[in-house]
Design an enzyme around this catalytic site. Sequence first.
Site, PDB file in Angstrom:
ATOM      1  N   HIS A 133      17.922  58.966  52.183  1.00  0.00           N
ATOM      2  CA  HIS A 133      16.683  58.384  51.660  1.00  0.00           C
ATOM      3  C   HIS A 133      16.745  56.856  51.703  1.00  0.00           C
ATOM      4  O   HIS A 133      15.795  56.193  52.151  1.00  0.00           O
ATOM      5  CB  HIS A 133      16.448  58.855  50.226  1.00  0.00           C
ATOM      6  CG  HIS A 133      15.282  58.192  49.556  1.00  0.00           C
ATOM      7  ND1 HIS A 133      13.981  58.400  49.958  1.00  0.00           N
ATOM      8  CD2 HIS A 133      15.217  57.297  48.524  1.00  0.00           C
ATOM      9  CE1 HIS A 133      13.167  57.689  49.195  1.00  0.00           C
ATOM     10  NE2 HIS A 133      13.898  57.012  48.329  1.00  0.00           N
ATOM     11  N   ASP A 233       9.998  62.366  40.265  1.00  0.00           N
ATOM     12  CA  ASP A 233       9.747  60.966  39.917  1.00  0.00           C
ATOM     13  C   ASP A 233       8.513  60.497  40.691  1.00  0.00           C
ATOM     14  O   ASP A 233       8.620  59.920  41.770  1.00  0.00           O
ATOM     15  CB  ASP A 233      10.981  60.130  40.273  1.00  0.00           C
ATOM     16  CG  ASP A 233      10.823  58.673  39.878  1.00  0.00           C
ATOM     17  OD1 ASP A 233      10.058  58.406  38.940  1.00  0.00           O
ATOM     18  OD2 ASP A 233      11.472  57.830  40.506  1.00  0.00           O
ATOM     19  N   GLN A 240       4.068  49.894  44.063  1.00  0.00           N
ATOM     20  CA  GLN A 240       5.492  49.562  44.042  1.00  0.00           C
ATOM     21  C   GLN A 240       5.859  48.501  45.080  1.00  0.00           C
ATOM     22  O   GLN A 240       6.619  47.571  44.791  1.00  0.00           O
ATOM     23  CB  GLN A 240       6.317  50.833  44.277  1.00  0.00           C
ATOM     24  CG  GLN A 240       7.823  50.613  44.232  1.00  0.00           C
ATOM     25  CD  GLN A 240       8.598  51.896  44.527  1.00  0.00           C
ATOM     26  OE1 GLN A 240       8.015  52.966  44.689  1.00  0.00           O
ATOM     27  NE2 GLN A 240       9.910  51.791  44.603  1.00  0.00           N
ATOM     28  N   LYS A 253       6.091  53.285  38.987  1.00  0.00           N
ATOM     29  CA  LYS A 253       6.942  54.405  38.587  1.00  0.00           C
ATOM     30  C   LYS A 253       6.663  54.907  37.165  1.00  0.00           C
ATOM     31  O   LYS A 253       6.784  56.099  36.886  1.00  0.00           O
ATOM     32  CB  LYS A 253       8.415  53.989  38.662  1.00  0.00           C
ATOM     33  CG  LYS A 253       8.908  53.706  40.060  1.00  0.00           C
ATOM     34  CD  LYS A 253       9.228  54.987  40.799  1.00  0.00           C
ATOM     35  CE  LYS A 253      10.026  54.693  42.059  1.00  0.00           C
ATOM     36  NZ  LYS A 253      10.413  55.922  42.771  1.00  0.00           N
ATOM     37  N   THR A 349      15.679  60.059  44.978  1.00  0.00           N
ATOM     38  CA  THR A 349      15.143  60.997  45.962  1.00  0.00           C
ATOM     39  C   THR A 349      16.261  61.630  46.788  1.00  0.00           C
ATOM     40  O   THR A 349      17.160  60.944  47.266  1.00  0.00           O
ATOM     41  CB  THR A 349      14.170  60.273  46.901  1.00  0.00           C
ATOM     42  OG1 THR A 349      13.155  59.653  46.126  1.00  0.00           O
ATOM     43  CG2 THR A 349      13.526  61.251  47.870  1.00  0.00           C
TER      44      THR A 349
END
Length: 416
Positions: A133, A233, A240, A253, A349
Amino acid sequence: MKSFVNYDQNSDFSIYNIPFGVAVFEQEYIACCTRIGDLVIDLATMYDYGFFDEIEGLNENVFEAYTLNEFIELGKPVTNAVRLKIQELLDENSKLANDEKTKEECFYDLDKVKMMMPVHIPNYTDFYSSIEHATNVGKMFRDPANALLPNWKHLPVGYHGRASSIVVSGTDIIRPKGQTKPADADSPVFGPSKQLDFELEMAFIVNKHTEMGESITTAEAEDAIFGMVIFNDWSARDIQSWEYVPLGPFLGKNFGSSISPWVVTLEALEPFRTQSPVQEPAVLDYLKFEGDKNFDINLEVYLKPENGTENLISQSNYKFMYWNMAQQLAHHTVNGCNVEVGDVYASGTISGENPNAFGSMLELTWRGQNPLKLNNGEERKFINDNDTIIMRGYGEKDGIRVGFGEVSGKILPATL
């Protein structure tokens, strides 16, 4: 082991599991509980009936509570003993098998109860521990040739999130609003996020308090971890990307995260231990560990449009994590940061090397360049209003299956 309770062989909640949660019974009575198959068991009443009398350290009915915090704070010697006692009671040859009165008063069909947040969460930390990720994000937003930042392979990167907006599975999430800066604009604009995303994660929950100045080593970490949940999440990518420099995630978030209602103990996950990826360069001494610290847990993500059917969009695995839980907790506390019972530590993630194993829409569509095709003919670059995201996870080996059920959340339109 075989139980007197009949359940499907593919049930996440076999006799090998024995997870813990909190439920509303009879629409009014709240208590801690466990589950086998599609039956939820009221542990508070089981305690009152004397089924746990022999367990040392369980001196009061901690199950008569709105959260698991008081129970898990008793520590592994007590919580493990309770779990093993429940397994014994559910065995096909136990005295409970023919105790119709207890079963009638303590066993509830799943559709007759409402699951609640399993723990009170004092603090929440989110890590960034999947190398696949982190590499994908680095390629998209920075230099593809140097996707990982210089510190990434030396420490488990993380940030402190917002505990107050973590909600239990089934809770709707309102599309967040905030500042974004379109690529073709000279200044930011305000409005609903147009790049709403999920992040496929797991999280662990700690069972102890420490004082400021104390640290937890990698060898001590698992004794401080009660169990795990699936964690979504939710992320507003456009908010972001504008706000995160220089201090990291904030409004993109903290509008909501979702957790599964059943906490699966580390002991139940023991059969699924597996080796961690090789870490190069070698980590500093306080991050070194012994034994198998990763877990082979299959993870699936489904997208369900309004009035539509589920679309399987991702199949990943927790074993891909570069940094394991023991390292995460050791790093978190090495500076003397104190922890509290019920603290939640999310993995970040979870993505694999295969594109089908990517753990976010950001990666699955490569920032919207390759939209997903749904089985109703629609396409998705990110999550639309009234879409529901469902995550499921389970371990399976040698005829033993232990799972988490699911965490789901529906996205509602932004408020005016």
